[in-house]
Design an enzyme around this catalytic site. Structure first.
Site, PDB file in Angstrom:
ATOM      1  N   HIS A  26       0.843  -1.204   0.000  1.00  0.00           N
ATOM      2  CA  HIS A  26       0.000   0.000   0.000  1.00  0.00           C
ATOM      3  C   HIS A  26       0.871   1.243   0.000  1.00  0.00           C
ATOM      4  CE1 HIS A  26       0.449   1.549   4.184  1.00  0.00           C
ATOM      5  NE2 HIS A  26       0.740   0.290   4.454  1.00  0.00           N
ATOM      6  N   CYS A  27       0.315   2.329  -0.528  1.00  0.00           N
ATOM      7  CA  CYS A  27       0.972   3.634  -0.464  1.00  0.00           C
ATOM      8  C   CYS A  27       0.109   4.533   0.410  1.00  0.00           C
ATOM      9  CB  CYS A  27       1.162   4.203  -1.868  1.00  0.00           C
ATOM     10  SG  CYS A  27      -0.373   4.460  -2.786  1.00  0.00           S
ATOM     11  N   ALA A  28       0.184   5.822   0.213  1.00  0.00           N
ATOM     12  CA  ALA A  28      -0.531   6.750   1.095  1.00  0.00           C
ATOM     13  C   ALA A  28      -2.044   6.656   0.961  1.00  0.00           C
ATOM     14  CB  ALA A  28      -0.081   8.181   0.820  1.00  0.00           C
ATOM     15  N   ARG A  30      -3.663   4.140  -1.585  1.00  0.00           N
ATOM     16  CA  ARG A  30      -4.149   3.000  -2.360  1.00  0.00           C
ATOM     17  C   ARG A  30      -3.607   1.673  -1.847  1.00  0.00           C
ATOM     18  NH1 ARG A  30      -2.023   5.051  -7.929  1.00  0.00           N
ATOM     19  NH2 ARG A  30      -0.704   6.225  -6.510  1.00  0.00           N
TER      20      ARG A  30
END
Length: 467
Positions: A26-28, A30
């Site tokens: 995961h990113c910030a 998504r």
């Protein structure tokens, strides 16, 4: 509304089941899911789930937008399902071979420059604040004039505003070495060598104050203060050279011999081959950028403001970082930022129209926060969660972006920095203070046109049934 555990299970089921999931990161905003077979994923079903603000397949990943904070909790729930989790760096390694050659290179370009952007953002804010506090009109409010500002204060502000660009090659070479598997410390040293004070200063050479050192009578050698491409290419070659040497140099000599050979070979190539060649390439890119920005009758704003978010969808927009860095380094201002800001604000305006017009609670709960996110400079939720899903709002957003970009171009608005837009971007328009008013006007036009067109022609709740 379903709880996080249930939603996580539903996401994995709609992605084709646990057997179809290779890994998750995961990113910030998504959840990024690597799939064995993307054809088994039902993206439409995922988009209908609670808390999901959009889903799409890009860069070899199924990307599910949850938003900041929520995505972390969803990742934790997915990990409880015995799904393999991976770091973003590991996920990047898996996706390096996804897409065509151009897409892979642009993705790598983004990996190199994204870590540098915070330093350039801070520098731009320092430039704006210095311009604000040294304006005669501002000083007059407290009974001062520009002559009352001490030289020591100006020197202090110069340290804040000039350092990142003077040593930009060191930042670029450091990040490039890191991305391509070399030793970042060697990248820093190589970059510092490219801006050594022993070399003719690049800015002084450009102004005709000093002459380049001519080797062999035809190779011009200068420092590369503020340059990007020479350090970027030198970083790629240097990292690959280091990895190759470490495989061949005996372990007993590796600590001494490998750094020695890397720096010796790379500074030679950097000054005599890579630097001169790619400095010419960089100048060509800059000239092409100026040509577009100098198009008459606001055409640059129409083109950039209207098409920027289309390019964002393709994922190759990181190339614009180079253009903005060059504008700031050579011109001291960024005429590109207000044009792309209009494009971003317009997508927020279109999402806002959808959120206010719809009577569907889920769409309203999705569209309004997505609009706010766009007004803070992040358009992913608005584009993928709302506008692009129904196409027309996205098109109306493009028209609004073209209108706002046209206004910004006609009014010759420029920013003092890069990488922040819309509401946070106001800090880049403090010098002169009147440019902030023009910045508001351009964004108001972008938002207003996108909002009005979306409200009138771009959306109605019947689209929810047809989707």
């Amino acid at each position: 509304m379903a709880d996080n555990s249930t939603i996580a299970k539903q996401v994995i089921e709609a992605a084709g089941g646990a057997d179809n999931v290779a890994s998750v990161a995961h990113c910030a905003t998504r959840l990024r899911i690597m799939l064995h077979d993307k054809e088994k994923a039902d993206i439409s079903a995922i988009e209908e789930l609670d808390k999901v603000k959009g889903a799409f397949y890009n860069s070899g990943q199924l990307q599910v937008i949850f938003g900041t904070g929520t995505v972390n909790k969803m990742y934790e729930e997915v990990m409880k399902l015995d799904i393999e989790g991976k770091s973003k760096s590991e996920m990047k390694e898996e996706t390096k071979q996804q897409g065509n050659v151009f897409q892979r290179w642009i993705r790598t370009f983004g990996d190199v420059f994204v870590p540098i952007i915070p330093a350039l953002v801070a520098t731009g804010l320092f430039m704006g604040l210095r311009g604000l506090v040294t304006q005669p009109e501002i000083l007059a409010l407290i009974g001062l004039t520009p002559d009352d500002i001490s030289e020591n204060f100006l020197l202090f502000t110069q340290v804040l505003t000039d350092t990142a660009f003077i040593f930009l090659p060191a930042l670029v070479a450091w990040s490039t070495f890191k991305v391509f598997g070399g030793s970042p410390i060697l990248g820093i040293v190589l970059g510092l060598m490219l801006v050594s004070p022993a070399l003719p200063n690049a800015w002084a050479a450009a102004g005709g104050e000093v002459e380049p050192i001519m080797f062999l009578g035809f190779i011009p050698v200068i420092g590369y203060q503020g340059s990007v491409l020479p350090a970027f290419i030198a970083g790629i070659v240097g990292a690959k050279l280091e990895k190759g040497l470490r495989k061949r140099v005996p372990e007993a000599l590796d600590l001494i011999l490998t750094p020695f050979l890397v720096l010796l070979i790379m500074i030679t190539l950097g000054l005599f081959v890579i630097g001169p060649i790619f400095h010419i390439v960089e100048n060509g890119i800059f000239s092409a950028t100026l040509f577009v920005l100098d198009l008459p009758f606001g055409l640059s704003g129409l083109i950039i403001g209207g098409l920027h978010q289309v390019i964002v969808i393709t994922g190759v927009h990181h190339i614009f970082n180079l253009l903005e860095i060059q504008l700031l380094e050579r011109m001291g201002e960024n005429a590109f930022n207000p044009l792309i800001t209009a494009a971003i604000a317009a997508q927020g305006g279109a999402a806002l129209a959808v959120g206010l017009k719809t009577k569907a609670k889920k769409m309203k709960a999705l569209a309004l926060p997505s609009a706010l996110s766009a007004f803070l400079g992040i358009t992913e939720p608005a584009i993928f969660g709302v506008n692009l899903r129904y196409v027309k709002p996205f098109v109306m957003g493009l028209i609004g972006g073209a209108a706002g970009g046209f206004a910004a171009a006609i009014m010759n608005i420029t920013a003092s920095g890069m990488a922040i837009t819309v509401i946070p971007g106001m800090l880049l328009y403090l010098d002169p203070i009147f440019s902030l008013v023009l910045y508001f006007l351009a964004n108001a036009i972008a938002i207003g046109v996108a909002f009005g067109l979306t409200w009138a022609f771009g959306y109605d709740d019947k689209m929810l049934e047809k989707k």
